[in-house]
Scaffold this motif. Structure first.
Motif, PDB file in Angstrom:
ATOM      1  N   HIS A   1       5.131 -34.512  90.044  1.00 14.38           N
ATOM      2  CA  HIS A   1       5.758 -35.402  91.029  1.00 14.38           C
ATOM      3  C   HIS A   1       4.796 -35.776  92.151  1.00 14.38           C
ATOM      4  O   HIS A   1       4.774 -36.935  92.594  1.00 14.38           O
ATOM      5  CB  HIS A   1       7.007 -34.732  91.607  1.00 14.38           C
ATOM      6  N   LEU A   2       4.017 -34.814  92.631  1.00 13.36           N
ATOM      7  CA  LEU A   2       3.083 -35.106  93.716  1.00 13.36           C
ATOM      8  C   LEU A   2       1.985 -36.059  93.258  1.00 13.36           C
ATOM      9  O   LEU A   2       1.567 -36.945  94.007  1.00 13.36           O
ATOM     10  CB  LEU A   2       2.473 -33.809  94.246  1.00 13.36           C
ATOM     11  N   ALA A   3       1.505 -35.893  92.032  1.00 11.36           N
ATOM     12  CA  ALA A   3       0.496 -36.815  91.511  1.00 11.36           C
ATOM     13  C   ALA A   3       1.073 -38.218  91.351  1.00 11.36           C
ATOM     14  O   ALA A   3       0.369 -39.218  91.546  1.00 11.36           O
ATOM     15  CB  ALA A   3      -0.039 -36.304  90.174  1.00 11.36           C
ATOM     16  N   ARG A   4       2.346 -38.301  91.016  1.00 16.02           N
ATOM     17  CA  ARG A   4       2.991 -39.602  90.816  1.00 16.02           C
ATOM     18  C   ARG A   4       3.034 -40.407  92.114  1.00 16.02           C
ATOM     19  O   ARG A   4       2.803 -41.617  92.112  1.00 16.02           O
ATOM     20  CB  ARG A   4       4.406 -39.394  90.280  1.00 16.02           C
ATOM     21  N   HIS A   5       3.297 -39.736  93.235  1.00 16.43           N
ATOM     22  CA  HIS A   5       3.525 -40.451  94.491  1.00 16.43           C
ATOM     23  C   HIS A   5       2.332 -40.414  95.447  1.00 16.43           C
ATOM     24  O   HIS A   5       2.361 -41.089  96.472  1.00 16.43           O
ATOM     25  CB  HIS A   5       4.749 -39.871  95.206  1.00 16.43           C
ATOM     26  N   SER A   6       1.307 -39.637  95.139  1.00 21.75           N
ATOM     27  CA  SER A   6       0.165 -39.495  96.045  1.00 21.75           C
ATOM     28  C   SER A   6      -1.000 -40.361  95.594  1.00 21.75           C
ATOM     29  O   SER A   6      -1.118 -40.720  94.419  1.00 21.75           O
ATOM     30  CB  SER A   6      -0.290 -38.027  96.106  1.00 21.75           C
ATOM     31  N   SER A   7      -1.869 -40.673  96.542  1.00 18.80           N
ATOM     32  CA  SER A   7      -3.116 -41.347  96.192  1.00 18.80           C
ATOM     33  C   SER A   7      -4.069 -40.374  95.522  1.00 18.80           C
ATOM     34  O   SER A   7      -4.886 -40.763  94.681  1.00 18.80           O
ATOM     35  CB  SER A   7      -3.774 -41.916  97.455  1.00 18.80           C
ATOM     36  N   LEU A   8      -3.959 -39.105  95.895  1.00 19.20           N
ATOM     37  CA  LEU A   8      -4.826 -38.051  95.368  1.00 19.20           C
ATOM     38  C   LEU A   8      -4.109 -36.726  95.530  1.00 19.20           C
ATOM     39  O   LEU A   8      -3.442 -36.495  96.539  1.00 19.20           O
ATOM     40  CB  LEU A   8      -6.158 -38.054  96.128  1.00 19.20           C
ATOM     41  N   LEU A   9      -4.239 -35.848  94.536  1.00 18.85           N
ATOM     42  CA  LEU A   9      -3.659 -34.506  94.601  1.00 18.85           C
ATOM     43  C   LEU A   9      -4.732 -33.490  94.264  1.00 18.85           C
ATOM     44  O   LEU A   9      -5.417 -33.614  93.247  1.00 18.85           O
ATOM     45  CB  LEU A   9      -2.490 -34.362  93.623  1.00 18.85           C
ATOM     46  N   CYS A  10      -4.868 -32.477  95.114  1.00 18.92           N
ATOM     47  CA  CYS A  10      -5.834 -31.412  94.863  1.00 18.92           C
ATOM     48  C   CYS A  10      -5.135 -30.058  94.941  1.00 18.92           C
ATOM     49  O   CYS A  10      -4.711 -29.640  96.023  1.00 18.92           O
ATOM     50  CB  CYS A  10      -6.971 -31.460  95.881  1.00 18.92           C
ATOM     51  N   PRO A  11      -4.977 -29.348  93.812  1.00 22.16           N
ATOM     52  CA  PRO A  11      -4.475 -27.971  93.880  1.00 22.16           C
ATOM     53  C   PRO A  11      -5.548 -27.075  94.504  1.00 22.16           C
ATOM     54  O   PRO A  11      -6.719 -27.153  94.137  1.00 22.16           O
ATOM     55  CB  PRO A  11      -4.235 -27.603  92.405  1.00 22.16           C
ATOM     56  N   MET A  12      -5.146 -26.217  95.438  1.00 17.65           N
ATOM     57  CA  MET A  12      -6.097 -25.315  96.092  1.00 17.65           C
ATOM     58  C   MET A  12      -5.535 -23.902  96.125  1.00 17.65           C
ATOM     59  O   MET A  12      -4.392 -23.688  96.535  1.00 17.65           O
ATOM     60  CB  MET A  12      -6.407 -25.777  97.518  1.00 17.65           C
ATOM     61  N   SER A  13      -6.347 -22.953  95.690  1.00 20.71           N
ATOM     62  CA  SER A  13      -5.937 -21.558  95.692  1.00 20.71           C
ATOM     63  C   SER A  13      -7.152 -20.690  95.415  1.00 20.71           C
ATOM     64  O   SER A  13      -8.125 -21.137  94.803  1.00 20.71           O
ATOM     65  CB  SER A  13      -4.862 -21.308  94.628  1.00 20.71           C
ATOM     66  N   LEU A  14      -7.092 -19.443  95.871  1.00 20.77           N
ATOM     67  CA  LEU A  14      -8.107 -18.464  95.511  1.00 20.77           C
ATOM     68  C   LEU A  14      -7.667 -17.640  94.309  1.00 20.77           C
ATOM     69  O   LEU A  14      -8.388 -16.742  93.878  1.00 20.77           O
ATOM     70  CB  LEU A  14      -8.404 -17.541  96.698  1.00 20.77           C
ATOM     71  N   SER A  15      -6.497 -17.941  93.779  1.00 19.24           N
ATOM     72  CA  SER A  15      -6.032 -17.274  92.567  1.00 19.24           C
ATOM     73  C   SER A  15      -6.826 -17.778  91.373  1.00 19.24           C
ATOM     74  O   SER A  15      -7.194 -18.952  91.303  1.00 19.24           O
ATOM     75  CB  SER A  15      -4.540 -17.543  92.363  1.00 19.24           C
ATOM     76  N   GLY A  16      -7.085 -16.902  90.423  1.00 12.41           N
ATOM     77  CA  GLY A  16      -7.881 -17.292  89.270  1.00 12.41           C
ATOM     78  C   GLY A  16      -7.134 -18.109  88.246  1.00 12.41           C
ATOM     79  O   GLY A  16      -7.742 -18.659  87.328  1.00 12.41           O
ATOM     80  N   SER A  17      -5.800 -18.217  88.379  1.00 16.71           N
ATOM     81  CA  SER A  17      -5.016 -18.940  87.390  1.00 16.71           C
ATOM     82  C   SER A  17      -3.682 -19.344  87.990  1.00 16.71           C
ATOM     83  O   SER A  17      -3.140 -18.655  88.862  1.00 16.71           O
ATOM     84  CB  SER A  17      -4.782 -18.070  86.149  1.00 16.71           C
ATOM     85  N   LEU A  18      -3.147 -20.467  87.517  1.00 16.51           N
ATOM     86  CA  LEU A  18      -1.793 -20.876  87.879  1.00 16.51           C
ATOM     87  C   LEU A  18      -0.782 -20.465  86.821  1.00 16.51           C
ATOM     88  O   LEU A  18       0.413 -20.663  86.998  1.00 16.51           O
ATOM     89  CB  LEU A  18      -1.733 -22.402  88.063  1.00 16.51           C
ATOM     90  N   GLY A  19      -1.248 -19.922  85.711  1.00 11.40           N
ATOM     91  CA  GLY A  19      -0.375 -19.613  84.588  1.00 11.40           C
ATOM     92  C   GLY A  19       0.338 -18.279  84.725  1.00 11.40           C
ATOM     93  O   GLY A  19       0.258 -17.584  85.739  1.00 11.40           O
ATOM     94  N   ILE A  20       1.051 -17.912  83.649  1.00 11.53           N
ATOM     95  CA  ILE A  20       1.805 -16.660  83.631  1.00 11.53           C
ATOM     96  C   ILE A  20       0.873 -15.461  83.714  1.00 11.53           C
ATOM     97  O   ILE A  20       1.114 -14.506  84.451  1.00 11.53           O
ATOM     98  CB  ILE A  20       2.658 -16.572  82.346  1.00 11.53           C
ATOM     99  N   LYS A  21      -0.221 -15.508  82.969  1.00 15.60           N
ATOM    100  CA  LYS A  21      -1.156 -14.389  82.952  1.00 15.60           C
ATOM    101  C   LYS A  21      -2.052 -14.443  84.181  1.00 15.60           C
ATOM    102  O   LYS A  21      -2.788 -15.409  84.373  1.00 15.60           O
ATOM    103  CB  LYS A  21      -2.012 -14.433  81.685  1.00 15.60           C
ATOM    104  N   PRO A  22      -2.007 -13.425  85.040  1.00 14.78           N
ATOM    105  CA  PRO A  22      -2.840 -13.457  86.243  1.00 14.78           C
ATOM    106  C   PRO A  22      -4.315 -13.280  85.911  1.00 14.78           C
ATOM    107  O   PRO A  22      -4.679 -12.598  84.956  1.00 14.78           O
ATOM    108  CB  PRO A  22      -2.311 -12.276  87.070  1.00 14.78           C
ATOM    109  N   GLU A  23      -5.147 -13.927  86.687  1.00 13.52           N
ATOM    110  CA  GLU A  23      -6.593 -13.794  86.573  1.00 13.52           C
ATOM    111  C   GLU A  23      -7.127 -13.269  87.904  1.00 13.52           C
ATOM    112  O   GLU A  23      -6.511 -13.466  88.954  1.00 13.52           O
ATOM    113  CB  GLU A  23      -7.234 -15.145  86.250  1.00 13.52           C
ATOM    114  N   PRO A  24      -8.270 -12.591  87.901  1.00 14.21           N
ATOM    115  CA  PRO A  24      -8.830 -12.076  89.161  1.00 14.21           C
ATOM    116  C   PRO A  24      -9.075 -13.208  90.154  1.00 14.21           C
ATOM    117  O   PRO A  24      -9.407 -14.329  89.768  1.00 14.21           O
ATOM    118  CB  PRO A  24     -10.150 -11.430  88.717  1.00 14.21           C
TER     119      PRO A  24
END
Length: 453
Positions: free
Chosen positions: A171-194
């Motif tokens: 949804h954010l990509a649909r309505h934004s000029s630009l979208l940047c996910p930002m995190s120090l987490s190694g993954s956004l998925g179910i399995k955590p990464e360091p």
């Protein structure tokens, strides 16, 4: 929202931000949804360290939900989305928005910072939709934020987080000029990464005080190209230079601090990193190396810009032949990423890291963040940061789609009781899949497609 000092003294009064806050259980203090930068690890709320008085119209308190607790939390995308479908809430938001827009001498656009992992992804989706409807000619730059994920978590909460993230990005990509996910987490998925590591920073990933400081320093650097008075382009031009061919999502990279000797010139510093750019990916994917990209905006700050003194008989690299610091960086990027559309900025002023910035730096840094001197108390650091439209995003977006296949979604039907229709969810997944295909390069694509099938 992380507190960080400006990289230059004067900025265009362009971007407008409206903060959404919600109640903290057992406290009258308000907690800001995105980055929270506190004075010490024992301080939990951004308002505990707030030294300035905020205008009443700069805050809107969401009273229907609590920040923390076992119940009453804003935990699902549909809950956040429904908040802005309330006419009273929408009227309050528009009143605050118009108040600040009318104060602007020149409105460039809007920066939206919101969580991706909880119900604020739904709030952000409706806010960007509102901004797009009312200000379609202005830039809308959205930063989707996610905390470092715990290695142990409730399966339902983990899957809620994953679905919130997928819906939020779509949804954010649909309505934004630009979208940047930002995190120090190694993954956004179910399995955590360091979590992401930095060679000259020893931080506690579980502390928002630490993680938000790093992301705020990167964000302060990344956004400099359109915030400086000397900038030639607007937020919209900035976004357009990175998001052509439907690639609305970009990845963030940063070297904090950028490893350099205090006595080295800019050509010397960059020549030492010809084999590998020493930055780290801040967009939650385990792939930390990048060999190509489609477009990028790179900012280097805090490095000596004086020309090196040449010694007789010493071989000169192409970087030493450049006339200006901008040409040096542009030549370096052309060598590292041939064929990519690159824009670059070199700023003399470093990133200020005096308190309340956490002092988690290596003792091998000077007060100015350079290498080798063992002085204590780092007051500023050189930073190299970039936004890239890169094939890494194909893996990130297609990976989210694979983890949210229909059999898995049906296990958590309670998510859809919060206001999201299953058809809308499947449509969002199709948007993510289509978006991921924009980043294919032909190498390894067949394997990803086979997995998604």
């Amino acid at each position: 929202e992380g507190k960080s000092r400006c990289c230059e003294a004067r900025f265009v009064r362009g971007p407008v931000r409206v903060r959404f806050i919600h109640r903290d259980q057992g406290s009258r203090k308000a907690l800001c949804s995105p980055l929270c930068l506190c004075a010490a690890p024992s301080v939990l709320l951004w308002s505990d360290y707030l030294n300035v008085h905020l205008h009443p119209k700069s805050l809107y308190v969401i009273r229907q939900y609590l920040h923390d607790g076992d119940c009453g939390c804003l935990e699902a995308f549909g809950q956040g989305e429904s908040l802005l479908q309330d006419p009273a809430c929408l009227e309050e938001l528009e009143d605050r928005l118009h108040f600040y827009v009318e104060e602007c001498d020149y409105l460039q656009g809007f920066q939206v910072l919101c969580d991706l992992h909880n119900g604020f992804s739904g709030v952000g989706a409706k806010v960007t939709e509102l901004l797009r409807d009312e200000y379609s000619q202005k830039g809308i730059l959205t930063w989707g934020l996610t905390p470092v994920l715990s290695t142990v978590g409730d399966p339902q909460n983990n899957f809620y987080r994953l679905m919130n993230t997928a819906l939020g990005i779509a949804h954010l990509a649909r309505h934004s000029s630009l979208l940047c996910p930002m995190s120090l987490s190694g993954s956004l998925g179910i399995k955590p990464e360091p979590p992401v590591t930095f060679p000259y920073i020893k931080y506690e990933a579980s502390l928002n005080y630490h993680s938000s400081a790093i992301l705020a320093a990167a964000l302060d650097t990344l956004t400099a190209p359109y915030r400086l008075w000397s900038s030639q382009g607007s937020m919209m031009h900035f976004a357009d230079s990175l998001t052509f061919s439907g690639r609305k999502v970009v990845a963030a990279w940063a070297a904090l601090p950028f490893p350099a000797l205090s006595s080295s010139s800019l050509p010397d510093v960059l020549s030492a990193h010809q084999q590998d750019v020493p930055w780290k990916l801040l967009s939650s994917w385990r792939e930390q190396k990048v060999s190509c990209c489609f477009a990028q905006s790179v900012v280097l700050r805090g490095i000596c810009q004086e020309k090196p003194t040449s010694c007789p008989g010493q071989p000169r690299s192409p970087l030493h032949s450049c006339e200006s610091p901008e040409q040096v960086l542009q030549q370096f990027l052309h060598t590292q990423f041939p064929g990519a559309f690159s824009t670059s900025h070199v700023l003399q002023q470093p990133c200020d890291t005096r308190p309340p910035f956490p002092q988690f730096f290596s003792p091998l840094l000077t007060r100015q963040g350079f290498l080798l001197d063992k002085a204590q108390g780092v007051e500023s650091i050189p930073v190299l940061a970039a936004l890239q439209s890169t094939p890494v995003l194909h893996s990130l977006l297609s990976g989210l789609c694979r983890e949210l296949q229909a059999p898995n979604v049906r296990r958590w039907s309670s998510f859809f009781t919060a206001g999201v229709e299953q058809d809308d969810f499947q449509e969002a997944l199709e948007e993510l899949k289509t978006l991921s295909q924009c980043y294919e390069t032909g190498f390894g694509a067949s394997e990803d497609e086979a997995d998604s099938d």
